[in-house]
Scaffold this motif. Structure first.
Motif, short mmCIF file in Angstrom:
data_model
loop_
_atom_site.label_atom_id
_atom_site.label_comp_id
_atom_site.label_asym_id
_atom_site.label_seq_id
_atom_site.Cartn_x
_atom_site.Cartn_y
_atom_site.Cartn_z
N ILE A 321 -20.27 -25.88 10.14
CA ILE A 321 -19.73 -24.54 10.01
C ILE A 321 -18.55 -24.65 9.04
O ILE A 321 -17.68 -25.51 9.20
N GLY A 322 -18.54 -23.79 8.02
CA GLY A 322 -17.50 -23.93 7.00
C GLY A 322 -17.00 -22.60 6.49
O GLY A 322 -17.35 -21.53 7.00
N GLU A 323 -16.14 -22.69 5.48
CA GLU A 323 -15.55 -21.51 4.84
C GLU A 323 -14.86 -20.62 5.86
O GLU A 323 -15.12 -19.42 5.96
N MET A 324 -13.95 -21.23 6.63
CA MET A 324 -13.19 -20.52 7.67
C MET A 324 -14.12 -19.86 8.68
O MET A 324 -13.84 -18.77 9.19
N GLY A 325 -15.23 -20.53 8.98
CA GLY A 325 -16.17 -20.02 9.97
C GLY A 325 -17.12 -18.98 9.46
O GLY A 325 -17.84 -18.35 10.25
N ARG A 326 -17.19 -18.79 8.14
CA ARG A 326 -18.02 -17.71 7.59
C ARG A 326 -19.40 -18.17 7.11
O ARG A 326 -20.23 -17.34 6.75
N ALA A 327 -19.64 -19.47 7.06
CA ALA A 327 -20.91 -19.96 6.51
C ALA A 327 -21.40 -21.16 7.30
O ALA A 327 -20.64 -21.86 7.97
N LEU A 328 -22.69 -21.38 7.19
CA LEU A 328 -23.35 -22.51 7.82
C LEU A 328 -24.01 -23.34 6.74
O LEU A 328 -24.66 -22.80 5.85
N PHE A 329 -23.81 -24.65 6.79
CA PHE A 329 -24.42 -25.57 5.83
C PHE A 329 -25.45 -26.43 6.56
O PHE A 329 -25.16 -26.99 7.63
N LEU A 330 -26.63 -26.56 5.99
CA LEU A 330 -27.72 -27.31 6.59
C LEU A 330 -27.98 -28.59 5.80
O LEU A 330 -28.22 -28.52 4.59
N ALA A 331 -27.93 -29.73 6.46
CA ALA A 331 -28.35 -30.99 5.85
C ALA A 331 -29.84 -31.14 6.12
O ALA A 331 -30.25 -31.43 7.25
N ALA A 332 -30.62 -30.92 5.09
CA ALA A 332 -32.07 -30.79 5.25
C ALA A 332 -32.79 -31.81 4.39
O ALA A 332 -33.06 -31.56 3.22
N SER A 333 -33.05 -32.97 4.95
CA SER A 333 -33.79 -34.01 4.26
C SER A 333 -33.04 -34.45 3.00
O SER A 333 -31.99 -35.07 3.08
N SER A 335 -31.73 -32.34 0.73
CA SER A 335 -31.02 -31.19 0.19
C SER A 335 -30.00 -30.64 1.19
O SER A 335 -30.05 -30.96 2.38
N VAL A 336 -29.09 -29.81 0.67
CA VAL A 336 -28.15 -29.08 1.52
C VAL A 336 -28.24 -27.60 1.14
O VAL A 336 -28.24 -27.24 -0.04
N PHE A 337 -28.30 -26.74 2.15
CA PHE A 337 -28.39 -25.30 1.95
C PHE A 337 -27.20 -24.61 2.62
O PHE A 337 -26.65 -25.09 3.60
N ARG A 338 -26.85 -23.45 2.08
CA ARG A 338 -25.79 -22.62 2.63
C ARG A 338 -26.38 -21.30 3.12
O ARG A 338 -27.20 -20.68 2.44
N VAL A 339 -25.93 -20.86 4.30
CA VAL A 339 -26.34 -19.59 4.87
C VAL A 339 -25.08 -18.85 5.32
O VAL A 339 -24.30 -19.38 6.11
N PRO A 340 -24.83 -17.62 4.83
CA PRO A 340 -23.66 -16.88 5.30
C PRO A 340 -23.87 -16.42 6.73
O PRO A 340 -24.96 -16.00 7.12
N LEU A 341 -22.81 -16.50 7.52
CA LEU A 341 -22.87 -15.97 8.87
C LEU A 341 -22.58 -14.48 8.84
O LEU A 341 -22.11 -13.93 7.84
N ALA A 342 -22.88 -13.81 9.93
CA ALA A 342 -22.78 -12.35 9.97
C ALA A 342 -21.34 -11.90 9.73
O ALA A 342 -20.39 -12.55 10.18
N PRO A 343 -21.13 -10.79 9.01
CA PRO A 343 -19.78 -10.28 8.79
C PRO A 343 -19.07 -10.07 10.13
O PRO A 343 -19.63 -9.51 11.07
N GLY A 344 -17.85 -10.56 10.22
CA GLY A 344 -17.07 -10.43 11.45
C GLY A 344 -17.25 -11.59 12.40
O GLY A 344 -16.43 -11.76 13.32
N TYR A 345 -18.29 -12.39 12.23
CA TYR A 345 -18.47 -13.56 13.10
C TYR A 345 -17.72 -14.74 12.51
O TYR A 345 -17.75 -14.98 11.31
N ARG A 346 -17.03 -15.49 13.37
CA ARG A 346 -16.32 -16.69 12.94
C ARG A 346 -16.78 -17.86 13.78
O ARG A 346 -16.47 -17.94 14.97
N GLY A 347 -17.55 -18.74 13.16
CA GLY A 347 -18.18 -19.84 13.89
C GLY A 347 -17.21 -20.90 14.36
O GLY A 347 -16.16 -21.09 13.84
#
Length: 347
Positions: A321-333, A335-347
């Motif tokens: 969980i990164g970017e002050m809780g605003r994004a999720l990063f996946l270590a996938a084989s 590669s690495v992918f980024r997924v934004p978390l929902a607005p207002g959610y802080r992981g």
């Protein structure tokens, strides 16, 4: 952290046969067929406040032998990433590209006929902000400055005088105690390596000035580890192909483990039958669990209810969980992918 063997072994073999590009931060490996981009599948309404089903999934890093142990550093605006078979720790900054932070990231000079993963694996930070490393090849838990400079300290490398197998992942308690897993994935022959000094694959707790305390030695393949926000539960994923599961332990006021139970069994994993096994996990501030499981990264309520899955056609090893809780990063084989978390959610 490990997965169903073919994907992992082929990538590791490619990395071992490759050479680093001069001055670059990627590994020249025989590239497998292009993977599809991960896709989000909503399983319950509870996912909506965490992650939108149509959230964009973007590639931020590739050409990795095996992506592991991602850790976001807020003050640096950077993601750290382990590559255990290549023995590299990378740092990625949005717009700034990728650089090698540590090489070797684990142990140098290991015997490749005995040690399969000489590098760093799981990463965490202590209360002072220093980097904690599950050193697979060095068979220890280490500490170093967050920028990778200066001396490196081995915090713990033995249980009752015997060396660990290959520490894999770390969770840090508020009182400074470290919980970590010690499967045998760093060895070429995990179960029968001549390097083994312990007959089990353990889960441990350690505090500065003390000895490692064994929490559980009955798990065949302990892997990812995490703590609930109130520090009353410890989660451990078990990447045993014969009995994949997510365990939960009740912790007492001193951090000792009491009752344990299976929180999520194979039958309840929405991606069962897909690539990968239970692996790295992260616990958000609200207790939501982001767990690498068969078929992708599964998002679970604190009670273990599957809310959604970020499905992928390759094994996902871990997340951050990164970017002050605003994004999720996946270590996938590879590669690495980024997924934004929902607005207002802080992981």
């Amino acid at each position: 952290m490990a997965h169903q063997g073919l994907d992992r072994r082929s990538l590791i073999a490619a990395a071992a046969a490759s050479a680093l590009l001069p001055g670059a931060a990627t590994v020249r490996a025989a590239a497998p067929a292009a993977a599809t981009r991960p896709r989000i599948r909503r399983l319950a309404a509870g996912l909506d406040r965490i992650l939108a089903a149509d959230a964009p999934v973007t590639l931020v890093m590739d050409k990795i032998a095996w992506a592991e142990g991602p850790l976001w550093i807020d003050e640096a605006g950077a993601l750290l990433l382990s590559d255990p078979p290549a023995n590299i720790l990378r740092r990625w900054r949005p717009g700034g590209g990728v650089e090698i932070l540590l090489q070797p990231s684990g142990a140098g000079g290991t015997d490749p006929t005995l040690v399969r993963e000489p590098g760093s694996n799981g990463l965490a930070r202590d209360a002072a902000g220093r980097l904690l490393i599950a050193n697979s090849g060095g068979r220890s838990v280490d500490r170093i400055a967050i920028d990778g400079r200066g001396p490196r300290t081995v915090l713990v490398d033995r249980y009752q005088g015997r060396r660990f197998n290959s520490p894999n992942d770390i969770a840090v308690a508020r009182d400074g105690a470290l919980y970590f897993t010690d499967p045998p994935y760093g060895f070429v022959d995990p179960d029968h390596s001549p390097l083994r000094e312990l007959a089990w694959n353990g889960v441990y707790r350690w505090r500065a000035g003390g000895e490692a305390v064994l929490i559980d030695k009955a798990l065949t393949r302990p892997n990812g580890i995490g703590l609930s926000p109130d520090q009353t539960r410890l989660y451990v994923s078990v990447s045993d192909a014969a009995a994949p599961r997510l365990m939960v332990y009740t912790l007492d006021a001193r951090g000792g483990a009491g009752d344990r139970r299976v929180l999520v069994a194979e039958a309840a994993m929405p991606g069962r039958g897909g690539p990968g096994l239970p692996d790295g996990l992260k616990v958000a501030r609200d207790g939501t669990l982001f767990c690498a499981m068969p078929g992708g990264l599964t998002i679970l309520s604190p009670e273990g209810e599957p809310l959604g899955i970020i499905a992928h056609d390759r094994a996902i090893a871990n997340c951050a969980i990164g970017e002050m809780g605003r994004a999720l990063f996946l270590a996938a084989s590879d590669s690495v992918f980024r997924v934004p978390l929902a607005p207002g959610y802080r992981g």
